[in-house]
Design an enzyme around this catalytic site. Structure first.
Site, PDB file in Angstrom:
ATOM      1  N   ASP A  57      40.362  42.500  29.987  1.00 59.37           N
ATOM      2  CA  ASP A  57      40.276  42.673  31.435  1.00 59.37           C
ATOM      3  C   ASP A  57      41.234  43.790  31.829  1.00 59.37           C
ATOM      4  OD1 ASP A  57      40.451  42.540  34.186  1.00 59.37           O
ATOM      5  OD2 ASP A  57      40.768  40.376  34.287  1.00 59.37           O
ATOM      6  N   TYR A 146      33.537  46.050  47.814  1.00 63.75           N
ATOM      7  CA  TYR A 146      33.102  47.065  46.843  1.00 63.75           C
ATOM      8  C   TYR A 146      33.363  48.471  47.374  1.00 63.75           C
ATOM      9  CZ  TYR A 146      30.048  49.542  43.555  1.00 63.75           C
ATOM     10  OH  TYR A 146      29.551  50.400  42.594  1.00 63.75           O
TER      11      TYR A 146
END
Length: 328
Positions: A57, A146
């Protein structure tokens, strides 16, 4: 042999980038936490000596041993279904993930290309969209997680370039399609094709007059490759400028798939952009790039790919229905 790190490598664009840089003779280091990616997209590369994969990650500290020449940062949820499900992770990968990778680029003296998006333009008041347009974005709307993650990503990238002298590139990616798209990612092409293959009516949101411009994946990858190898540091639009309404596009899909379904209409999601068309003048001038694959050819190749998916993969597809999420 040049070494390149590609984040989001098991995703749609990331996996095609892995293929391209293997073909170009690079040693490819692929990184993905598989939150939206799928190892099947890159498993054909595992047997190669010049390919390695890290399950990681990027919002956590990123370490890559040895020298590194290039970094492509493509780790991010990129579809409405994904970033509405995991909004915090979307913001973190745009902020913390980008910060970590810019730091790695600085440490390794590597050139880094950041994957931005046409969504930074929001619901545009300028058409077509040029790189100089600042956008029309609702920072607190459901899509803001986003849009703003990508806008911050661009800002911190330019800060590293100006303050630390890091070699940076920024690509603004417009709607891209092709093999390896996920049927359950909520974007219009896999949504329409999934519905056609399952024998369902095609769902259009709003009255279908909103427009999109679709770029085939091979063209997109070529543009990204040329930008990485260029000397240009400001954002560049990479997309296909041939615009079509969603209503007309649904009819094209029905014709392509040979199905007898009809088009049905649902409420338009909040902040869904009404127009999306790239101005690619800079890409033409600076990179000598423009798309080569026509929509008819590209859609045929994409549909052939979706037809190879198993019945189980088709049936577990999520429907692109935002109406419940967006009720006030």
């Amino acid at each position: 042999m040049k070494r390149i790190l590609i984040t989001g490598a098991a995703g749609f664009l990331g996996s095609h980038l892995c293929d391209r840089f293997i073909k170009e003779g690079f040693h490819v280091i692929a990184m993905d936490n598989l939150i939206t990616g799928d190892l099947k997209n890159i498993e054909h590369l595992f047997k190669l000596e010049n390919f390695e994969y890290y399950h990681h990650d990027v919002t956590k500290f990123v370490h890559v041993p040895g020298e590194l020449d290039y970094i492509l940062h493509f780790a991010s949820p990129a579809s409405p279904i994904d970033y509405l499900k995991i909004p915090i992770q979307t913001l973190k990968v745009g902020a913390l993930g980008t910060h970590n990778l810019l730091g790695l680029a600085k440490e390794k003296n590597a050139r880094i290309l950041i994957a931005s998006t046409s969504e930074i333009y929001g619901d545009p008041l300028v058409h077509p969209q040029t790189e100089e347009y600042y956008g029309n974005v609702n920072t607190i709307g459901p899509r803001g997680v986003y849009d703003e993650a990508k806008r911050f990503q661009e800002s911190i990238t330019m800060a590293y370039h100006r303050f630390h002298g890091v070699e940076t590139r920024i690509v603004r990616i417009f709607n891209t399609y092709g093999p390896r798209m996920r049927l359950n990612d909520g974007r219009v092409i896999p949504a329409f094709m999934g519905q056609a293959l399952r024998g369902e009516d095609l769902t259009v949101f709003g009255d279908g007059s909103q427009t999109r411009s679709f770029c085939y994946v091979d063209d997109e990858i070529e543009g990204i490759y040329r930008l990485l190898m260029s000397d240009y540091t400001l954002p560049v639009n990479i997309g296909n400028p041939h615009e079509i309404t969603i209503r007309d596009f649904a009819e094209e899909i029905i014709k392509l798939t040979g199905t007898t379904q009809k088009v049905i209409y649902k409420d338009l999601p909040q902040d869904d952009p009404m127009q999306r068309q790239p101005d690619i003048s800079k890409a033409k001038e600076i990179l000598g790039w423009e798309p080569k694959v026509g929509r008819e050819e590209g859609m045929r190749k994409t549909f052939e790919y979706f037809k190879t998916l198993s019945k189980e993969e088709l049936e577990r597809t999520e429907h692109r229905d935002f109406t419940k999420r967006n009720k006030k």
